[in-house]
Design an enzyme around this catalytic site. Structure first.
Site, short mmCIF file in Angstrom:
data_model
loop_
_atom_site.label_atom_id
_atom_site.label_comp_id
_atom_site.label_asym_id
_atom_site.label_seq_id
_atom_site.Cartn_x
_atom_site.Cartn_y
_atom_site.Cartn_z
N HIS A 145 40.03 41.52 43.68
CA HIS A 145 39.87 42.40 44.85
C HIS A 145 41.21 42.60 45.54
CE1 HIS A 145 37.77 43.89 48.59
NE2 HIS A 145 38.95 43.51 49.08
N GLU A 146 41.90 41.49 45.80
CA GLU A 146 43.17 41.58 46.52
C GLU A 146 44.21 42.34 45.73
OE1 GLU A 146 43.38 40.97 49.53
OE2 GLU A 146 41.42 40.05 49.61
N HIS A 177 44.07 46.10 45.77
CA HIS A 177 44.66 46.80 46.92
C HIS A 177 46.07 47.26 46.57
CE1 HIS A 177 41.65 46.45 50.01
NE2 HIS A 177 41.54 45.14 49.85
#
Length: 649
Positions: free
Chosen positions: A443-444, A447
């Site tokens: 997820h990170e 970004h």
């Protein structure tokens, strides 16, 4: 200097939608994050999708002719596709002044991506972007624009010196946003840099690097506002604050490069310690994506450092990382004990560092094969002469002491390292380390991907409106979900985010990701009235989950135990990797600050380019199921939903 985006994982489900209430919120999130939600940039972009360009003749703008063919980037010359893009801009907005941003590239799908910034009197209008996508045939494929077409100031403000001292703007930004930087008039000195009214501030304390300010215009409320774009990196936030150039207590907008998330090794595909066993893996890198995880063209590293990433613990939560602890082994044998019952987290820090280094590197290599490579702005120290800007591996901090129950990722423009902070979660006994939940790490990292691809590698400000920022969260959840699909999964399976780390059944989103409308009823129009990027992101990922399963049902799951995708004629052969490829290509096609409708069109355009539209109906049916069909329209107060699909579907 350029802006940076900080994105975070965690938004606990709350009663933000008109649906049944959540269980009580029991997770206490602590960090030093500044709330910038009142300062999103306005949503101004238009996107002309490929069929619109063809209908109105924009695709007749071409460079020198050549024969079409395969997906090879050699089909386009840099002179041709940049000239084509420039010609389109001049024809579309003949009275606009602009500059070419130095981040154009030809993606592995054969499309040339070119980005421009509008200027007035040589001063950037910072939130105006024109992106042109040129096809392999040398014609305009699609384009987007947020260029300003209103009244231009009658005089050059630089010639008139019609603005405040930049130090006052820095102080205005600090005071308005409560930025933890100390700066006092008389003690802070300005040093000109880069020309174009750009200054560096010396004599401040609290920031990782010296703050800067650049004189720029900002398009807002139908007009142009002269501002100082003040850049401050304080770790948990890396801010671009647009301070009015005359009224320094007025802030017109804020971009935060930092994105927070919710989340010997657990192998790829094992999401967390409840999902499988640790394993000993040997030489796990892909030669296509990495020559070796421990070399960077400058040396050989016998620790968790290499061309793509540098991983370490960071218990102090500070900004320095070079001298932090990393496990070292001259034979590159990184074997360290870990069980869920071990405590405190520091007792297994080497296992945590190794896990984070592994997950980050595998994801780098997978993304590379899917098209997020050097030219597209990926994260590498050495780009091996393949384009883009180097010196920007990902800084991976595990057990970061600056917060708990969360994670975040800072994305500056290409050429500056990305920074991931993974926290310990104190919501279970013993505490849980977020680096052991792969979905949070992915997820990170995503970004960083979405911010580098949208608007081009040199511009990390293109997901800074409420809706585009929400889609950033949705893309991050989407990739975190796709990579841990199991062989026997079907569209009837539900997926969660952050369930293991938080210890919360059902995870940290309001609904699980499900294609069942009873389990997850979210529709496009449910974004009306939402003020949380995570709530909006849950809707976007829900829609993309429909896309995923429509493609899997047509093309199959593929071998989920094989990380590296199989391609035929440049197209992934299974629906799982095809979905990821189309979403990535769509990011590069869409305009800066996109909305749901524009991002939908960009994904459909990506399929048109990659497969000649072979999956058109699967895509439209997926979007239409969640109210983003033909006729759906964006309005921030009242979105228009549609379940219609085009004729022939």
């Amino acid at each position: 200097m350029h802006g940076l985006l900080l994105a975070g994982l965690l938004a606990l489900p709350s009663n933000v939608l008109g649906h049944p209430a959540e269980p009580p919120n029991s997770v206490n999130v602590t960090h030093r994050h500044i709330d910038t939600s009142a300062y999103f940039l306005p949503q101004l972009s238009l996107y002309n999708k490929s069929e619109d360009v063809a209908e109105y003749g924009g695709d007749n703008i071409t460079g020198s002719s050549y024969s079409g063919g395969d997906h090879s980037a050699s089909n386009l010359s840099s002179e041709d596709y940049v000239t084509v893009a420039t010609s389109l801009l001049k024809a579309t907005l003949p009275y606009a002044s602009f500059r070419l941003i130095d981040d154009h590239y030809i993606g592995d799908s054969g499309i040339g991506h070119v980005h421009f910034r509008q200027t007035v009197y040589g001063i950037d209008i910072d939130n105006t972007d024109f992106n042109v996508n040129v096809g392999r045939d040398g014609k305009v494929f699609s384009y987007g624009s947020s260029f300003y077409e209103g009244e231009i100031p009658k005089a050059n403000p630089v010639a008139k010196r019609d603005f405040s001292d930049p130090v006052n703007a820095l102080i205005g930004a600090i005071n308005t946003l409560n930025i933890p930087v100390t700066a006092a008039v008389g003690e802070v000195k300005t040093t000109p840099i880069e020309g174009n009214s750009t200054y560096m501030f010396k004599g401040t304390t609290g920031a990782l690097t010296d703050p800067t300010a650049q004189l720029v215009y900002l398009q807002k409320d139908g007009g142009l506002h002269l501002t100082w774009r003040v850049e401050t990196d304080v770790g948990d936030n890396w801010l671009l604050t647009y301070v009015d150039a005359k009224k320094n207590d007025q802030v017109h907008g804020v971009v935060d490069y930092v994105a927070s998330a919710e989340y010997q090794v657990y192998p790829w595909g094992v999401n967390d310690p409840t999902d499988g066993e640790r394993a000993h893996l040997y030489f796990p890198w892909f030669k296509t994506g990495s020559r070796n995880w421990h070399i960077d063209g400058r040396g050989w590293h016998t620790t968790t450092r290499g061309n793509n990433a540098i991983a370490q613990d960071n218990p102090s939560g500070g900004w320095e990382y070079e001298d932090n602890h990393r496990p070292t082994n001259p034979l590159l044998i990184f074997r360290y004990p870990y069980t869920q019952s071990m405590t405190p987290p520091a007792s297994y820090r080497d296992a945590s560092i190794t896990q984070l280094f592994y997950t980050g590197n595998v994801y780098h290599d997978l993304l590379y094969i899917l098209g997020f490579n050097e030219k597209a702005g990926n994260f590498q120290v050495n780009n091996w002469g393949k384009g883009g800007k180097g010196n920007d591996f990902t800084i991976l901090n595990t057990q970061d002491g600056s917060g708990v129950n969360n994670a975040n990722f800072a994305t500056p423009p290409d050429g500056q390292p990305g920074r991931m902070r993974m926290y310990v979660w104190d919501t279970s006994t013993p505490y849980r380390d977020g680096s052991f939940e792969a979905g949070i790490v992915i997820h990170e990292y995503t970004h960083g991907v979405s911010n580098r691809l949208t608007g081009g590698p040199a511009n990390s400000r293109c997901l800074s409106s409420l809706e585009s920022g929400g889609m950033g969260e949705g893309w991050s959840d989407f990739f975190a979900t796709v990579v841990h699909l199991k062989e026997r999964d079907t569209r009837n399976k539900n997926y969660t985010i952050g369930e293991w780390a938080s210890g919360r059944q059902g995870g940290i989103r309001k609904y699980p990701y499900s294609t069942d409308l009873h389990t997850n009823p979210l529709m496009y129009v449910d974004a009306d009235g939402l003020e949380s990027v995570h709530a909006i992101g849950t809707i976007w990922c829900t829609i993309l989950n429909e896309v995923l399963w429509n493609l899997i049902e047509r093309h199959g799951m593929g071998n989920v135990n094989k990380i590296k995708p199989t391609f035929k004629d440049g197209v992934p052969t299974d629906g799982r990797n095809l979905a990821m490829k189309l979403v990535l290509d769509g990011m590069a096609l869409q305009p800066c600050l996109p909305n749901f409708v524009q991002a939908r069109d960009a994904i459909i355009d990506a399929d048109m380019n990659l497969t000649k539209g072979a999956n058109r109906c699967e895509l439209w049916k997926a979007f239409a199921k969640r109210g983003l069909g033909v006729g759906a329209a964006y309005n921030p107060e009242k979105r228009v939903g549609s379940s219609r699909v085009p004729g022939g579907c």
